[in-house]
Design an enzyme around this catalytic site. Structure first.
Site, mmCIF file in Angstrom:
data_model
loop_
_atom_site.group_PDB
_atom_site.id
_atom_site.type_symbol
_atom_site.label_atom_id
_atom_site.label_comp_id
_atom_site.label_asym_id
_atom_site.label_seq_id
_atom_site.Cartn_x
_atom_site.Cartn_y
_atom_site.Cartn_z
ATOM 1 C CG LEU A 33 -1.873 -1.199 1.356
ATOM 2 C CD1 LEU A 33 -2.789 -1.007 2.553
ATOM 3 C CD2 LEU A 33 -2.682 -1.427 0.084
ATOM 4 N N GLY A 36 -1.839 6.421 -2.428
ATOM 5 C CA GLY A 36 -2.969 6.285 -3.341
ATOM 6 C C GLY A 36 -4.024 5.345 -2.789
ATOM 7 C CG HIS A 37 -3.203 1.194 -2.279
ATOM 8 N ND1 HIS A 37 -1.853 1.141 -2.506
ATOM 9 C CD2 HIS A 37 -3.767 0.398 -3.228
ATOM 10 C CE1 HIS A 37 -1.604 0.350 -3.532
ATOM 11 N NE2 HIS A 37 -2.746 -0.113 -3.995
ATOM 12 C CD GLN A 61 -5.591 -8.909 -10.738
ATOM 13 O OE1 GLN A 61 -6.605 -9.173 -10.083
ATOM 14 N NE2 GLN A 61 -5.108 -7.679 -10.822
ATOM 15 N N GLY A 149 -9.564 3.200 -7.842
ATOM 16 C CA GLY A 149 -8.803 4.327 -8.348
ATOM 17 C C GLY A 149 -9.027 4.556 -9.830
ATOM 18 C CE LYS A 151 -1.831 3.677 -10.533
ATOM 19 N NZ LYS A 151 -1.400 2.655 -11.538
ATOM 20 C CB VAL A 178 -2.960 9.873 -5.148
ATOM 21 C CG1 VAL A 178 -2.034 10.641 -4.208
ATOM 22 C CG2 VAL A 178 -4.363 9.778 -4.553
#
Length: 288
Positions: A33, A36-37, A61, A149, A151, A178
């Site tokens: 983390l 941003g998290h 994934q 997010g 992003k 962020v």
């Protein structure tokens, strides 16, 4: 703060809060983390009484086995940060708990079209892994709201469509990217950068901003614009992986009906760091 890998233990805690009429927010992560998290967690607190965070490095994934093995795992540090943020519970399942029958026979969830556009075309199966694990986590937590997010723009679009198509009673909130003071989007991948590469990394956002300034006046010359942008990145030391300029809502090529575009950037810097970023551009903006 509860930290558990057991589904039943997590559900028991959530059930207690539900019985008290509390609203539940959920933030799924893969750990390692950064601020941003934590911004996602803080936004979640604005929308609910209870915040649940998951930390799970999802094998489904990853398209390269070495990326899965090498993904940073910092559980103790992550939990310390989350406790400081007032998180109620952290769910830390193992692959055996999430996929008890293994991946080969696991039922999967796939969002058509969007899973195989853009990033999905380069990483077959990646978004199927994302939509499957998020569905499983949603079923476990059953949140009122979940924060993701911006992003990871395509991922957010995929989750929104999945929730809408499957009539899941969950509000999806996209949280703005962020950035560090020099403009670099915060990412776990930034930890792969050397000191010298870290100085170069903000160029990705700068080139993206340049595209955004040019785009409203050059909508009919997008291939040339992309070529110029790739040249700028490569000259700075990147290896451009992809630059896409598509409709911000559909992620399909721009049309005369498009009012907003999204610029999606992906480029390698050094041997380990594949950096991504995006920018939404108003195509009706007055050009200077």
């Amino acid at each position: 703060m509860l930290v558990t890998e057991q589904i039943d233990a997590l559900r028991a805690v959530i059930r207690e809060h539900r019985q008290q009429g509390k609203r539940i927010a959920f933030v799924p992560t893969m750990g390692n983390l950064h601020n941003g998290h934590l911004t996602l967690v803080r936004e979640a607190k604005n929308h609910a009484d209870v915040v649940i965070v998951s930390i799970f490095v999802n094998p489904m994934q990853f398209d390269r086995a070495e990326d899965l093995v090498n993904y940073p795992r910092t559980l103790s540090d992550d939990c310390a940060l989350l406790e400081q943020e007032g998180v109620t519970a952290v769910f830390t399942p193992t692959p055996a708990i999430m996929y008890p029958q293994g991946l080969e026979t696991q039922t999967f969830v796939e969002v058509p079209e969007i899973s195989y556009l853009l990033e999905g075309a380069m990483r077959p199966g990646h978004f199927r892994g994302v939509s499957t694990v998020v569905t499983k986590l949603f079923n476990i937590v059953q949140p009122d709201v979940a924060c993701f997010g911006q992003k990871d723009y395509q991922q957010l679009a995929l989750i929104r469509k999945m929730v809408r198509d499957m009539t899941m009673p969950i509000e999806i909130i996209g949280v703005p990217t962020v950035r560090a003071e020099d403009g670099l989007a915060l990412s776990s991948r930034n930890g792969y950068l050397t000191a010298e590469e870290r100085l170069i990394a903000p160029t990705l956002a700068k080139v993206m901003g340049w595209i955004g300034e040019q785009l409203p006046a050059r909508q009919t010359a997008i291939p040339a614009l992309i070529t110029e942008a790739a040249d700028k990145l490569n000259s700075a030391g990147f290896r451009t992986d992809a630059i896409d300029i598509v409709d911000a809502e559909t992620l399909l090529p721009l049309s005369g009906q498009s009012t907003e575009a999204v610029i999606l950037m992906a480029a390698w810097l050094g041997n380990r760091a594949r950096l991504i970023d995006n920018l939404v551009v108003n195509l009706r903006a007055t050009t200077r």
